[in-house]
Design a protein around this motif. Sequence first.
Motif, PDB file in Angstrom:
ATOM      1  N   GLY A 128       4.801   3.740   9.107  1.00  0.00           N
ATOM      2  CA  GLY A 128       4.902   3.704   7.652  1.00  0.00           C
ATOM      3  C   GLY A 128       4.259   2.463   7.054  1.00  0.00           C
ATOM      4  O   GLY A 128       3.544   2.534   6.042  1.00  0.00           O
ATOM      5  N   GLN A 129       4.507   1.315   7.663  1.00  0.00           N
ATOM      6  CA  GLN A 129       3.909   0.076   7.175  1.00  0.00           C
ATOM      7  C   GLN A 129       2.390   0.145   7.231  1.00  0.00           C
ATOM      8  O   GLN A 129       1.696  -0.267   6.289  1.00  0.00           O
ATOM      9  CB  GLN A 129       4.388  -1.109   8.017  1.00  0.00           C
ATOM     10  N   ALA A 130       1.858   0.645   8.337  1.00  0.00           N
ATOM     11  CA  ALA A 130       0.406   0.698   8.507  1.00  0.00           C
ATOM     12  C   ALA A 130      -0.243   1.573   7.439  1.00  0.00           C
ATOM     13  O   ALA A 130      -1.261   1.198   6.835  1.00  0.00           O
ATOM     14  CB  ALA A 130       0.069   1.211   9.899  1.00  0.00           C
ATOM     15  N   ILE A 131       0.344   2.738   7.173  1.00  0.00           N
ATOM     16  CA  ILE A 131      -0.217   3.635   6.170  1.00  0.00           C
ATOM     17  C   ILE A 131      -0.046   3.059   4.772  1.00  0.00           C
ATOM     18  O   ILE A 131      -0.956   3.130   3.931  1.00  0.00           O
ATOM     19  CB  ILE A 131       0.450   5.018   6.270  1.00  0.00           C
ATOM     20  N   ALA A 132       1.119   2.476   4.502  1.00  0.00           N
ATOM     21  CA  ALA A 132       1.368   1.891   3.188  1.00  0.00           C
ATOM     22  C   ALA A 132       0.350   0.798   2.877  1.00  0.00           C
ATOM     23  O   ALA A 132      -0.189   0.731   1.761  1.00  0.00           O
ATOM     24  CB  ALA A 132       2.789   1.344   3.124  1.00  0.00           C
ATOM     25  N   HIS A 133       0.080  -0.066   3.829  1.00  0.00           N
ATOM     26  CA  HIS A 133      -0.905  -1.125   3.613  1.00  0.00           C
ATOM     27  C   HIS A 133      -2.301  -0.542   3.404  1.00  0.00           C
ATOM     28  O   HIS A 133      -3.067  -1.013   2.541  1.00  0.00           O
ATOM     29  CB  HIS A 133      -0.924  -2.099   4.794  1.00  0.00           C
ATOM     30  N   PHE A 134      -2.649   0.494   4.160  1.00  0.00           N
ATOM     31  CA  PHE A 134      -3.949   1.141   4.010  1.00  0.00           C
ATOM     32  C   PHE A 134      -4.129   1.680   2.593  1.00  0.00           C
ATOM     33  O   PHE A 134      -5.172   1.464   1.945  1.00  0.00           O
ATOM     34  CB  PHE A 134      -4.063   2.274   5.040  1.00  0.00           C
ATOM     35  N   LEU A 135      -3.116   2.377   2.073  1.00  0.00           N
ATOM     36  CA  LEU A 135      -3.204   2.950   0.737  1.00  0.00           C
ATOM     37  C   LEU A 135      -3.116   1.875  -0.337  1.00  0.00           C
ATOM     38  O   LEU A 135      -3.835   1.915  -1.348  1.00  0.00           O
ATOM     39  CB  LEU A 135      -2.093   3.983   0.533  1.00  0.00           C
ATOM     40  N   TYR A 136      -2.215   0.901  -0.132  1.00  0.00           N
ATOM     41  CA  TYR A 136      -2.024  -0.136  -1.148  1.00  0.00           C
ATOM     42  C   TYR A 136      -3.296  -0.967  -1.347  1.00  0.00           C
ATOM     43  O   TYR A 136      -3.654  -1.301  -2.483  1.00  0.00           O
ATOM     44  CB  TYR A 136      -0.864  -1.052  -0.768  1.00  0.00           C
ATOM     45  N   GLU A 137      -3.981  -1.300  -0.268  1.00  0.00           N
ATOM     46  CA  GLU A 137      -5.202  -2.096  -0.401  1.00  0.00           C
ATOM     47  C   GLU A 137      -6.264  -1.346  -1.197  1.00  0.00           C
ATOM     48  O   GLU A 137      -7.003  -1.946  -1.990  1.00  0.00           O
ATOM     49  CB  GLU A 137      -5.727  -2.492   0.978  1.00  0.00           C
ATOM     50  N   GLN A 138      -6.344  -0.040  -1.013  1.00  0.00           N
ATOM     51  CA  GLN A 138      -7.276   0.750  -1.823  1.00  0.00           C
ATOM     52  C   GLN A 138      -6.852   0.754  -3.288  1.00  0.00           C
ATOM     53  O   GLN A 138      -7.687   0.596  -4.184  1.00  0.00           O
ATOM     54  CB  GLN A 138      -7.329   2.187  -1.300  1.00  0.00           C
ATOM     55  N   ALA A 139      -5.547   0.949  -3.512  1.00  0.00           N
ATOM     56  CA  ALA A 139      -5.047   1.008  -4.886  1.00  0.00           C
ATOM     57  C   ALA A 139      -5.178  -0.346  -5.588  1.00  0.00           C
ATOM     58  O   ALA A 139      -5.511  -0.423  -6.777  1.00  0.00           O
ATOM     59  CB  ALA A 139      -3.598   1.475  -4.883  1.00  0.00           C
ATOM     60  N   ARG A 140      -4.922  -1.409  -4.857  1.00  0.00           N
ATOM     61  CA  ARG A 140      -4.959  -2.755  -5.448  1.00  0.00           C
ATOM     62  C   ARG A 140      -6.358  -3.098  -5.960  1.00  0.00           C
ATOM     63  O   ARG A 140      -6.506  -3.790  -6.976  1.00  0.00           O
ATOM     64  CB  ARG A 140      -4.514  -3.773  -4.399  1.00  0.00           C
ATOM     65  N   ARG A 141      -7.360  -2.604  -5.283  1.00  0.00           N
ATOM     66  CA  ARG A 141      -8.733  -2.914  -5.666  1.00  0.00           C
ATOM     67  C   ARG A 141      -9.311  -1.929  -6.675  1.00  0.00           C
ATOM     68  O   ARG A 141     -10.451  -2.108  -7.133  1.00  0.00           O
ATOM     69  CB  ARG A 141      -9.627  -2.922  -4.414  1.00  0.00           C
ATOM     70  N   ASN A 142      -8.563  -0.907  -7.027  1.00  0.00           N
ATOM     71  CA  ASN A 142      -9.090   0.132  -7.918  1.00  0.00           C
ATOM     72  C   ASN A 142      -8.916  -0.287  -9.379  1.00  0.00           C
ATOM     73  O   ASN A 142      -7.794  -0.476  -9.842  1.00  0.00           O
ATOM     74  CB  ASN A 142      -8.360   1.455  -7.659  1.00  0.00           C
ATOM     75  N   PRO A 143     -10.000  -0.427 -10.128  1.00  0.00           N
ATOM     76  CA  PRO A 143      -9.886  -0.903 -11.514  1.00  0.00           C
ATOM     77  C   PRO A 143      -9.216   0.088 -12.460  1.00  0.00           C
ATOM     78  O   PRO A 143      -8.822  -0.286 -13.564  1.00  0.00           O
ATOM     79  CB  PRO A 143     -11.351  -1.136 -11.918  1.00  0.00           C
TER      80      PRO A 143
END
Length: 504
Positions: A128-143
């Motif tokens: 869960g942590q691995a997937i959450a970080h994968f998605l969050y990093e994409q979302a964090r950089r999305n303007p």
Amino acid sequence: MKISAVIVGAGISGLMTALEVARFADVAVCVPPQGWTTSSTYRAQGGIAVALGADDYPHHHYNDTVRVGRGLCHEEAVDILTKSAPTILLPMIEAGIFAMRQSGIPALGLEAGHSHPRIVHAPGGLTGQAIAHFLYEQARRNPRIRWVTGRAIQLITNQNGHCLGVWVRPPSGPPFPLWASATVLATGGYAALWHTTTNPATSIGHGHWLAYQAGAELADLEFVQFHPTVLAEDVPRGNALLLTEALRGLGAHLLDPEDRRFMLTHPQQELAPRDEVARAIFQQPAAYLSLKHVNPAEVNQQFGELSALVAARGYELSSDRLPVHTGAHYCMGGIRTDVFGQTTVQGLYAVGEAAHTGVHGANRLASNSLLEGLVFGQRVGYHITHHPRPAPKSEAINLHPPTTAVLRDDEALDLMGRLLDEHLGVIRTKQSITQALAILDTLINQNDHWLFRFAMLIARAAYERTESRGAHFRADAPKTDPEQQGHFIQHVEHGLHFTALTHV
């Protein structure tokens, strides 16, 4: 920033929905004050089910899901889930999130209820942590994604009952409205209402209550899955350590106080469906999980991060006999939706554990929860952007935020958690449920808190289901009743009613 959707929650389903909406439009994600890492996603261990093996196909995954769901799965939702799995996981496989074999394909584990090894997992075991970080990093950089910190406290509706957005209470300052054409509740489940739970302390069903008050239907609230193997400790609610099912997939044994394997008489032994293993453990005077007979190097290689968590609690994962008990883990019941996450309130969606698509039936198959968040999060986001609604107008009937309750949520939970453990736990009876209803009624009369009223909805559904099916087991009615193959639906104005399932 004009937003097309506001998403309440930042677990796997909320992040996936946000990323899909952001492909075409601007979106706001409402993150709880405790932060995005407090979701159940972040705690998920085992992995994600996907039919990738040489002799495994989506229809096998489908059949296992329906079989474990005990006659209440919605076939269309299960078909979507199992057929979508290989495609939706491909970007994560390519990104190296999952443990791989030397041949270049993901390592596939076996878990309870599955007929084939099909569980992909992150190295170390904390998938869960691995997937959450994968998605969050994409979302964090999305303007196109705007982050809002605060707690959703009320949905904004108009005279026609349509949802126009949500009231948010920030960590400091007054509440403010977030207007949007689509509002998505990705708020997780309600298993932390129970004192003994694998969930974070925030998983108390507040999204369900917001939806219910706004006129959305809730379904199957009586179906709460209890995880069989929680490390047996006396810890505060929300601090329990789950021992993933994947340990039993690796070969872990379940032992009674005399070191006897009490699951040997079951055809699937320790890998029987969760509801059956949970009841077996619940009825033992004490139960233990043991990996002593498994190669320690293999245990530490696959579950290194979990091993460190276990060590922090004073045990050795590969060599100690670990005391275990059951804990409230996952809610099959939720906000009633279609396969695109639409609720019975126009403009309001629900996704992930908050939603009831019918994909899990009466008992969720192991490692289908993270998959559900990905698959249906993408579908919700797609539907929002491809079926846009007019921008909301200030015609709301609740433009004033609700007042704060006299009793804090944590105080209400302290009064109620052990009550649910005792009276609405793994094994229930008419008498225990009746006692729960009476005590909850007394609590409501003393302090009319929303948590007491929500728990009352769960207890009423459990009382009305006079059979045993999946995660809902009644000792006074241990057999499944074909007449109750359907859903108990609850609505704020129309009360509780039963809808037969005719297409399974």
